[in-house]
Design a protein around this motif. Structure first.
Motif, mmCIF file in Angstrom:
data_model
loop_
_atom_site.group_PDB
_atom_site.id
_atom_site.type_symbol
_atom_site.label_atom_id
_atom_site.label_comp_id
_atom_site.label_asym_id
_atom_site.label_seq_id
_atom_site.Cartn_x
_atom_site.Cartn_y
_atom_site.Cartn_z
ATOM 1 N N GLY A 35 48.470 -24.294 58.067
ATOM 2 C CA GLY A 35 49.583 -22.771 58.551
ATOM 3 C C GLY A 35 49.305 -21.629 59.162
ATOM 4 N N VAL A 36 49.407 -20.658 58.786
ATOM 5 C CA VAL A 36 48.661 -19.459 59.890
ATOM 6 C C VAL A 36 48.854 -17.997 58.508
ATOM 7 C CG1 VAL A 36 49.150 -20.168 62.054
ATOM 8 C CG2 VAL A 36 50.762 -18.721 60.369
ATOM 9 N N PHE A 37 47.849 -17.334 58.834
ATOM 10 C CA PHE A 37 48.142 -16.145 57.585
ATOM 11 C C PHE A 37 47.920 -15.015 58.720
ATOM 12 C CE2 PHE A 37 44.882 -18.782 55.107
ATOM 13 C CZ PHE A 37 44.723 -18.233 53.955
ATOM 14 N N VAL A 38 49.130 -14.356 58.370
ATOM 15 C CA VAL A 38 49.977 -12.928 58.426
ATOM 16 C C VAL A 38 49.700 -12.536 57.768
ATOM 17 C CG1 VAL A 38 51.712 -12.187 59.925
ATOM 18 C CG2 VAL A 38 51.257 -14.261 60.897
ATOM 19 N N ASP A 39 49.407 -11.277 57.806
ATOM 20 C CA ASP A 39 49.201 -9.900 56.374
ATOM 21 C C ASP A 39 48.975 -9.653 55.656
ATOM 22 O OD1 ASP A 39 50.473 -8.380 58.611
ATOM 23 O OD2 ASP A 39 52.011 -8.573 57.819
ATOM 24 N N GLY A 40 47.136 -11.042 55.626
ATOM 25 C CA GLY A 40 46.867 -11.952 54.307
ATOM 26 C C GLY A 40 47.768 -12.688 53.982
ATOM 27 N N ALA A 41 48.944 -13.435 54.087
ATOM 28 C CA ALA A 41 49.237 -14.173 53.289
ATOM 29 C C ALA A 41 49.190 -15.365 54.181
ATOM 30 C CB ALA A 41 50.740 -13.183 53.050
ATOM 31 N N LEU A 42 49.537 -16.621 53.161
ATOM 32 C CA LEU A 42 49.095 -18.151 53.888
ATOM 33 C C LEU A 42 51.373 -18.797 54.487
ATOM 34 C CD1 LEU A 42 48.480 -20.503 55.275
ATOM 35 C CD2 LEU A 42 48.511 -21.545 52.905
ATOM 36 N N HIS A 43 50.709 -18.641 55.863
ATOM 37 C CA HIS A 43 53.197 -19.211 55.855
ATOM 38 C C HIS A 43 52.521 -20.209 56.227
ATOM 39 C CE1 HIS A 43 55.972 -18.924 58.288
ATOM 40 N NE2 HIS A 43 55.823 -19.959 58.395
ATOM 41 N N GLU A 44 52.573 -21.787 55.052
ATOM 42 C CA GLU A 44 52.638 -23.014 55.512
ATOM 43 C C GLU A 44 53.512 -23.766 57.092
ATOM 44 O OE1 GLU A 44 51.175 -26.171 52.061
ATOM 45 O OE2 GLU A 44 53.170 -24.566 52.503
ATOM 46 N N ALA A 45 52.745 -24.828 57.463
ATOM 47 C CA ALA A 45 53.997 -25.311 58.310
ATOM 48 C C ALA A 45 52.703 -26.679 58.562
ATOM 49 C CB ALA A 45 53.327 -24.366 59.853
ATOM 50 N N ASP A 46 53.810 -27.524 59.386
ATOM 51 C CA ASP A 46 52.997 -29.182 59.315
ATOM 52 C C ASP A 46 52.784 -28.961 60.486
ATOM 53 O OD1 ASP A 46 55.398 -30.016 57.046
ATOM 54 O OD2 ASP A 46 56.461 -29.891 57.914
ATOM 55 N N ILE A 47 53.220 -28.251 61.487
ATOM 56 C CA ILE A 47 52.398 -27.894 63.017
ATOM 57 C C ILE A 47 52.362 -26.343 63.211
ATOM 58 C CG2 ILE A 47 52.937 -28.915 65.046
ATOM 59 C CD1 ILE A 47 53.054 -30.885 63.710
ATOM 60 N N VAL A 48 51.181 -26.607 63.168
ATOM 61 C CA VAL A 48 50.715 -24.774 64.236
ATOM 62 C C VAL A 48 50.129 -25.202 65.693
ATOM 63 C CG1 VAL A 48 49.254 -22.821 64.337
ATOM 64 C CG2 VAL A 48 49.817 -23.837 62.031
ATOM 65 N N LEU A 49 51.441 -24.846 66.979
ATOM 66 C CA LEU A 49 51.707 -24.459 67.860
ATOM 67 C C LEU A 49 50.344 -23.253 68.326
ATOM 68 C CD1 LEU A 49 52.219 -25.961 70.959
ATOM 69 C CD2 LEU A 49 54.190 -24.351 70.264
ATOM 70 N N LEU A 50 49.993 -23.297 68.777
ATOM 71 C CA LEU A 50 48.863 -22.305 69.014
ATOM 72 C C LEU A 50 48.753 -22.540 70.356
ATOM 73 C CD1 LEU A 50 46.449 -20.451 69.760
ATOM 74 C CD2 LEU A 50 44.597 -21.750 69.032
ATOM 75 N N ALA A 51 50.174 -20.829 71.105
ATOM 76 C CA ALA A 51 50.429 -21.256 71.978
ATOM 77 C C ALA A 51 50.531 -19.380 72.930
ATOM 78 C CB ALA A 51 51.852 -21.171 72.797
ATOM 79 N N ALA A 52 49.271 -18.672 72.246
ATOM 80 C CA ALA A 52 49.063 -17.426 72.755
ATOM 81 C C ALA A 52 48.313 -16.777 73.946
ATOM 82 C CB ALA A 52 47.686 -16.987 70.925
ATOM 83 N N GLY A 53 48.058 -17.907 75.068
ATOM 84 C CA GLY A 53 47.755 -17.085 76.071
ATOM 85 C C GLY A 53 46.071 -16.629 76.489
ATOM 86 N N ALA A 54 46.251 -15.761 77.267
ATOM 87 C CA ALA A 54 44.246 -15.635 76.595
ATOM 88 C C ALA A 54 44.223 -15.022 75.528
ATOM 89 C CB ALA A 54 44.357 -14.549 77.943
ATOM 90 N N TRP A 55 44.584 -15.112 75.072
ATOM 91 C CA TRP A 55 44.396 -14.940 73.384
ATOM 92 C C TRP A 55 43.768 -15.664 72.572
ATOM 93 C CZ3 TRP A 55 47.166 -11.157 76.138
ATOM 94 C CH2 TRP A 55 46.703 -9.776 76.296
ATOM 95 N N SER A 56 44.076 -16.579 73.140
ATOM 96 C CA SER A 56 43.745 -17.839 72.412
ATOM 97 C C SER A 56 42.607 -18.973 72.074
ATOM 98 C CB SER A 56 44.661 -19.800 73.286
ATOM 99 O OG SER A 56 46.126 -19.011 73.972
ATOM 100 N N TYR A 57 41.438 -18.141 72.439
ATOM 101 C CA TYR A 57 39.993 -18.591 72.274
ATOM 102 C C TYR A 57 40.461 -17.665 70.643
ATOM 103 C CZ TYR A 57 35.542 -19.927 72.120
ATOM 104 O OH TYR A 57 34.490 -19.983 71.941
#
Ligand code: GLY
Length: 396
Positions: free
Chosen positions: A203-225
């Motif tokens: 999952g992903v951490f947002v505002d200090g909380a884990l948002h759980e997910a089966d799949i994480v898709l990284l599509a953050a353009g120039a910020w992806s690294y």
């Protein structure tokens, strides 16, 4: 990654739950397809969705005239996506009612002066050798198609198949399609990190909380690294490539050009509403958002040389965008060595052109685990030869 979760969000659906980092054309488009297929999908964007490269682009679908030597695999990808565009536009317009401003007058590449004609001829012959469908025009023939071209334009190449779309309308349409399909959009929500445990994205951490997910898709353009939490071999090697752009205002009842126009160091894109986009600088300056006098001056000078009537047009807007550019200028698509982590980034100059193919191929991978042949050469493993082999999405 050892951040302690304060919130868990669990999925009860049989389709995988998906957290998408980045609400640009790729994130919203893939999110739309996945939500429509029954996945729970959350898109997180650090700002307003679709307002970085997707907004800054010019919307050219120029698979033919932008082709350069040594890009055979990329050309095949670009051509496949270009061919998919008309049906994709019809579908998206039908679903949302948003006019994408698709225009098919084609593209003219011009030699500004007699000296430029030899270089244009070389490029034309190289591109024709690849089987591309281009037509050589004299200066006079080009001016019959586009009467306001400068008298000094000595030759041109016409590409009937290189069309354009209004990328800002595309963002509007994809956002609507995604929300109407039941997706959840979280704007002004920065993903601090991707949670990886036992080589699996959780999952992903947002505002200090884990948002759980089966799949994480990284599509953050120039910020992806720059997203924390990933092992080095799963970080897409993408950097920002700055572009400055200026738009002018034509009278939409009397436009000075209908075709997309390319000249030395400039492209000019006319919209139906009279907006005339002049782009773009190419600058390796990180995330520098400054518009510069020199950058804008050079765009205006190059545009004025081939289309002098721009002189009288009011300035509408100026902006900076960041192309997400990988080490080999090609996109990075599909699975990664971290299970459940999928990427769709690195589209460099071709994000809008590659939208239909990216959206369909990456969604198909998430849903079925199939890596379509078109995207096979564009996996992240090409950059990390010693990394463990790619692993498929959620199949256990
Ligand atoms: N595709 C145009 C640009 O990147 O400037």
């Amino acid at each position: 990654m050892s951040m302690a979760p304060t919130t868990f969000i669990h999925s009860g659906a049989s389709r995988p739950s998906v957290a998408i980092i980045g609400g640009g054309i790729c994130g919203l488009g893939i999110g739309w397809r996945l939500a429509a297929a029954g996945c729970r999908v959350d898109v997180f964007d650090k700002g307003e969705a679709g307002h970085e490269a997707s907004w800054a682009a010019a919307g050219m679908l120029a698979a033919q005239v932008e082709t350069e030597p040594g890009e055979d695999a990329l050309l095949a990808l670009n051509l496949e996506s270009q061919a998919a565009w008309p049906a994709f536009a019809t579908e998206l317009q039908g679903v949302t009612g948003v006019d994408l401003g698709y225009r098919d007058e084609g593209t003219l590449v011009v030699a500004a002066h007699r000296d430029d004609a030899a270089e244009l001829r070389n490029t034309y012959e190289f591109q024709c050798g690849l089987g591309l469908d281009l037509t050589w025009l004299t200066g006079g023939q080009a001016r019959r198609m586009a009467p306001h071209l400068a008298p000094a334009v000595s030759a041109a190449v016409y590409s009937q198949k290189d069309h354009q779309v209004d990328n800002r309308q595309l963002v509007t349409a994809l956002r609507k399609a995604f929300l109407d399909a039941g997706g959840s959009l979280h704007e002004h929500k920065t993903v601090d990190a991707i949670e990886v445990a036992d080589n699996r994205a959780r999952g992903v951490f947002v505002d200090g909380a884990l948002h759980e997910a089966d799949i994480v898709l990284l599509a953050a353009g120039a910020w992806s690294y720059d997203i924390d939490g990933l092992p080095s071999f799963a970080r897409p090697p993408v950097r920002p490539l700055k572009g400055q752009v200026i738009s002018l205002r034509m009278d939409p009842r009397a436009p000075i050009i209908d075709h997309v126009l390319w000249g030395p160091d400039i492209y000019i894109v006319p919209r139906r509403d009279g907006t005339l986009i002049l782009g773009a600088t190419v600058e390796d300056k990180g995330f520098d958002r400054d518009l510069t006098a020199g950058g804008i001056y050079r765009l205006l000078e190059a545009a004025w040389e081939i289309l002098p009537q721009i002189e009288e047009l009011p300035v509408k807007e100026m902006w900076v965008g960041f192309r997400p550019t990988s080490r080999d200028d090609a996109p990075i698509l599909g699975p990664t060595p971290v299970e459940g982590l999928v990427v769709a980034t690195g589209h460099h100059r071709n994000g809008v052109l590659l939208a239909p193919l990216t959206i369909d191929a990456v969604s198909a991978f998430v849903l079925d685990g199939d890596i379509r042949s078109a995207i096979q050469p564009f996996g992240i493993d090409r950059f990390y030869a010693n990394a463990s082999p790619r692993v498929a999405g959620v199949k256990e």
